[in-house]
Design a protein around this motif. Structure first.
Motif, PDB file in Angstrom:
ATOM      1  N   LEU A 155     -61.413 -16.562  19.618  1.00  0.00           N
ATOM      2  CA  LEU A 155     -61.118 -16.804  21.032  1.00  0.00           C
ATOM      3  C   LEU A 155     -60.348 -18.100  21.220  1.00  0.00           C
ATOM      4  N   SER A 156     -60.650 -19.096  20.415  1.00  0.00           N
ATOM      5  CA  SER A 156     -59.964 -20.378  20.516  1.00  0.00           C
ATOM      6  C   SER A 156     -58.470 -20.214  20.249  1.00  0.00           C
ATOM      7  N   VAL A 157     -58.136 -19.365  19.282  1.00  0.00           N
ATOM      8  CA  VAL A 157     -56.728 -19.088  18.961  1.00  0.00           C
ATOM      9  C   VAL A 157     -56.050 -18.408  20.141  1.00  0.00           C
ATOM     10  N   TYR A 158     -56.743 -17.440  20.751  1.00  0.00           N
ATOM     11  CA  TYR A 158     -56.177 -16.715  21.897  1.00  0.00           C
ATOM     12  C   TYR A 158     -55.986 -17.633  23.101  1.00  0.00           C
ATOM     13  N   ILE A 159     -56.993 -18.475  23.356  1.00  0.00           N
ATOM     14  CA  ILE A 159     -56.908 -19.399  24.490  1.00  0.00           C
ATOM     15  C   ILE A 159     -55.681 -20.289  24.345  1.00  0.00           C
ATOM     16  N   ASP A 160     -55.484 -20.770  23.137  1.00  0.00           N
ATOM     17  CA  ASP A 160     -54.378 -21.676  22.895  1.00  0.00           C
ATOM     18  C   ASP A 160     -53.016 -21.009  23.059  1.00  0.00           C
ATOM     19  N   THR A 161     -52.810 -19.894  22.361  1.00  0.00           N
ATOM     20  CA  THR A 161     -51.474 -19.288  22.326  1.00  0.00           C
ATOM     21  C   THR A 161     -51.236 -18.272  23.430  1.00  0.00           C
ATOM     22  N   LEU A 162     -52.122 -17.267  23.532  1.00  0.00           N
ATOM     23  CA  LEU A 162     -51.881 -16.198  24.507  1.00  0.00           C
ATOM     24  C   LEU A 162     -52.058 -16.673  25.943  1.00  0.00           C
ATOM     25  N   LEU A 163     -52.818 -17.743  26.139  1.00  0.00           N
ATOM     26  CA  LEU A 163     -53.032 -18.236  27.495  1.00  0.00           C
ATOM     27  C   LEU A 163     -52.145 -19.450  27.802  1.00  0.00           C
ATOM     28  N   LEU A 164     -52.384 -20.558  27.091  1.00  0.00           N
ATOM     29  CA  LEU A 164     -51.701 -21.805  27.438  1.00  0.00           C
ATOM     30  C   LEU A 164     -50.235 -21.838  26.995  1.00  0.00           C
ATOM     31  N   CYS A 165     -49.951 -21.428  25.750  1.00  0.00           N
ATOM     32  CA  CYS A 165     -48.553 -21.418  25.297  1.00  0.00           C
ATOM     33  C   CYS A 165     -47.726 -20.422  26.105  1.00  0.00           C
ATOM     34  N   THR A 166     -48.323 -19.263  26.375  1.00  0.00           N
ATOM     35  CA  THR A 166     -47.622 -18.244  27.163  1.00  0.00           C
ATOM     36  C   THR A 166     -47.369 -18.733  28.581  1.00  0.00           C
ATOM     37  N   ALA A 167     -48.324 -19.456  29.146  1.00  0.00           N
ATOM     38  CA  ALA A 167     -48.147 -19.997  30.496  1.00  0.00           C
ATOM     39  C   ALA A 167     -46.930 -20.906  30.551  1.00  0.00           C
ATOM     40  N   THR A 168     -46.793 -21.776  29.540  1.00  0.00           N
ATOM     41  CA  THR A 168     -45.629 -22.667  29.484  1.00  0.00           C
ATOM     42  C   THR A 168     -44.343 -21.879  29.332  1.00  0.00           C
ATOM     43  N   ALA A 169     -44.336 -20.928  28.404  1.00  0.00           N
ATOM     44  CA  ALA A 169     -43.122 -20.158  28.115  1.00  0.00           C
ATOM     45  C   ALA A 169     -42.651 -19.364  29.325  1.00  0.00           C
ATOM     46  N   LEU A 170     -43.564 -18.643  29.968  1.00  0.00           N
ATOM     47  CA  LEU A 170     -43.179 -17.803  31.101  1.00  0.00           C
ATOM     48  C   LEU A 170     -42.783 -18.646  32.315  1.00  0.00           C
ATOM     49  N   MET A 171     -43.458 -19.773  32.493  1.00  0.00           N
ATOM     50  CA  MET A 171     -43.096 -20.664  33.592  1.00  0.00           C
ATOM     51  C   MET A 171     -41.668 -21.173  33.414  1.00  0.00           C
ATOM     52  N   CYS A 172     -41.338 -21.607  32.210  1.00  0.00           N
ATOM     53  CA  CYS A 172     -40.007 -22.152  31.949  1.00  0.00           C
ATOM     54  C   CYS A 172     -38.917 -21.081  32.047  1.00  0.00           C
ATOM     55  N   LEU A 173     -39.135 -19.943  31.402  1.00  0.00           N
ATOM     56  CA  LEU A 173     -38.113 -18.897  31.369  1.00  0.00           C
ATOM     57  C   LEU A 173     -37.914 -18.233  32.722  1.00  0.00           C
ATOM     58  N   SER A 174     -38.995 -18.055  33.488  1.00  0.00           N
ATOM     59  CA  SER A 174     -38.862 -17.411  34.796  1.00  0.00           C
ATOM     60  C   SER A 174     -38.160 -18.307  35.810  1.00  0.00           C
ATOM     61  N   SER A 175     -38.231 -19.626  35.594  1.00  0.00           N
ATOM     62  CA  SER A 175     -37.618 -20.561  36.540  1.00  0.00           C
ATOM     63  C   SER A 175     -36.097 -20.506  36.513  1.00  0.00           C
ATOM     64  N   GLY A 176     -35.553 -20.094  35.365  1.00  0.00           N
ATOM     65  CA  GLY A 176     -34.101 -19.986  35.254  1.00  0.00           C
ATOM     66  C   GLY A 176     -33.373 -21.294  35.021  1.00  0.00           C
TER      67      GLY A 176
END
Length: 469
Positions: A299-320
């Motif tokens: 779960l710690s691995v998922y929290i880190d990558t699928l949750l927090l890393c993904t949040a950063t990635a999608l926030m940045c890419l969706s902003s344009g």
């Protein structure tokens, strides 16, 4: 020149060596455990909330939060930004892939840490890769080398990078001075880190147990707001991620700088699955069965990558907002969040980075203490030595704020790579023990029992272990 040398070593270590070792190990464990990281995901969540058998000992949740404190850090913001800006949007996809595959490695290493954990004079448990390499593989020299790499990674490499990443977020403000501001920020961070280290491991557990959930939830919520405000860009964003991820002509045309390699590097730096860090925290938990802690650590691995890393990635890419080498790191994230929150956006990122950096530094040095004890013949080093060592750690934090970006990233990548190249092969050699423990756990669950582990049930010699008799 030093930066160029480190870059060359970094490139060779990850391609072809580490990417092959990590892929083989992750797939090997995934197949043999029948996808334990996915199949038993609901059970992992249930175990997270299971109360400890003794309230005075470290629970599964606390041990997981310590490892998460080290995993969750500046890499979730700056690492993801760097991967996208330098490697391309496809790096996000390869982060996801390595996360899911790597979670099986996280299960194996943490289960092994529980099986081979040791007992101190107070009855508390401790352990990690050095202990299962020494006891199960009978390779004390290799175990000592692993500890040296661990200390180099968590006391030097990661803390240099953590400090650099934090100070880089202040570049967005008008008061920032390239010569003075990094020194001031590094000095303040060094003093705060040194102060908290005086409280020892238990204070670290309590502090991170409080800070990690708060900072993680706040960051994800802010990211979701940005993504929702740019919801019309989301379909195109995913199209770009998958298109870039499968542009093999571009990937093989420049492998070292491709989205694949950056995804692997930054994904590994962020979630540390298979690196051999989390097992040091996992071994401290008091549980009735080793497989419990292995499941919780996925779960710690998922929290880190699928949750927090993904949040950063999608926030940045969706902003344009524009991405590229010029804005690599904190500026790209700050530009993205400012599209919705204006001038308050960069301030929030700075606050998040301060919290992330602080908990990362504390979690890192918790691991280092364990390695020092191993190298000191399983005894706590003298107070004088630890005092001097902590002063040295504070100096590293200060230096990290003023070194060049490429040197900071390369130092962290190389030291972490050395740990992984020792730990993953060791896990593959000892994998049967963890897999047999998993089978025993599932068997007892099917029989309606509360799983309790006995080493003899899977053919282990109880006399060689401190627990599970």
């Amino acid at each position: 020149m030093i930066g160029q040398i480190l870059d060359k070593i970094d490139s060779v270590m990850y391609y072809p060596i580490l990417i092959i070792v990590m892929a083989i190990a992750g797939l090997y464990f995934t197949i043999l455990t029948k996808g334990v990281q996915i199949r038993l995901f609901p059970e992992s969540i249930r175990l997270l909330m299971e109360p400890p058998e003794d309230k005075k000992t470290v629970s599964s949740l606390q041990a997981m939060l310590v490892s998460t404190a080290s995993r969750v850090g500046t890499g979730n913001i700056v690492g993801v930004s760097t991967a996208i800006c330098l490697g391309g949007p496809g790096a996000v996809f390869w982060m996801w892939v390595m996360c899911i595959i790597g979670a099986s490695s996280a299960f194996i290493e943490s289960t092994l840490a529980q099986v081979y954990k040791r007992k101190n004079d107070d009855g508390e448990c401790y352990g990690g890769p050095a202990y299962y390499i020494e006891r199960a593989l009978h390779a004390p020299i290799l175990a000592a080398v692993f500890c040296v790499f661990l200390i180099a990674t968590y006391a030097v490499g990661f803390n240099l990078l953590c400090s650099y990443n934090l100070q880089s977020t202040f570049a967005a403000y008008s008061f920032y001075n390239e010569k003075i501001t990094p020194i001031i920020i590094g000095g303040i961070l060094a003093v705060l880190t040194g102060y908290c280290l005086l409280g020892g491991g238990k204070r670290i557990v309590k502090l991170t147990s409080f800070i990690v959930p708060v900072m993680g939830v706040a960051y994800v919520l802010i990211s979701l707001i940005v993504i929702i405000r740019n919801i019309t860009s989301v379909p195109a964003m995913f199209a770009i991620i998958f298109k870039d991820a499968f542009d093999f002509k571009a990937i093989f045309g420049g492998m070292a700088g491709s989205c694949l390699i950056y995804g692997v590097k930054r994904g590994l730096y962020s979630n540390e699955a298979g690196v051999g860090s989390a097992p040091n925290a996992s071994a401290s938990a008091k549980v009735s069965h080793p497989a419990k802690q292995g499941l919780v650590q996925t779960l710690s691995v998922y929290i880190d990558t699928l949750l927090l890393c993904t949040a950063t990635a999608l926030m940045c890419l969706s902003s344009g907002v524009e991405r590229g080498e010029a804005v690599s790191g904190a500026p790209y994230v700050q530009n993205a969040i400012s599209t919705v929150f204006g001038v308050a956006g960069p301030t929030f990122i700075t606050v998040a980075m301060i919290l992330f950096a602080f908990t990362t530094l504390l979690g890192n040095l918790y691991y280092v203490d364990n390695a020092l004890i191993f190298l000191n013949h399983k005894k706590q080093p003298s107070k004088l030595f630890m005092r001097c060592f902590h002063v040295g750690c504070a100096v590293v934090v200060l230096l990290g704020a003023i070194i060049p970006m490429n040197a900071a990233w390369a130092a962290a990548d190389i030291t972490m790579g050395g740990m992984t190249l020792i730990n993953l092969p060791a896990c593959m050699l000892l994998g049967k023990v963890a897999i047999d423990a998993l089978k025993d756990y599932e068997k007892q669950k099917k029989e309606g029992k509360h799983p309790v582990f006995k080493a003899s049930d899977i053919g282990l010699n109880e006399e060689e272990l401190d627990f599970w008799k």
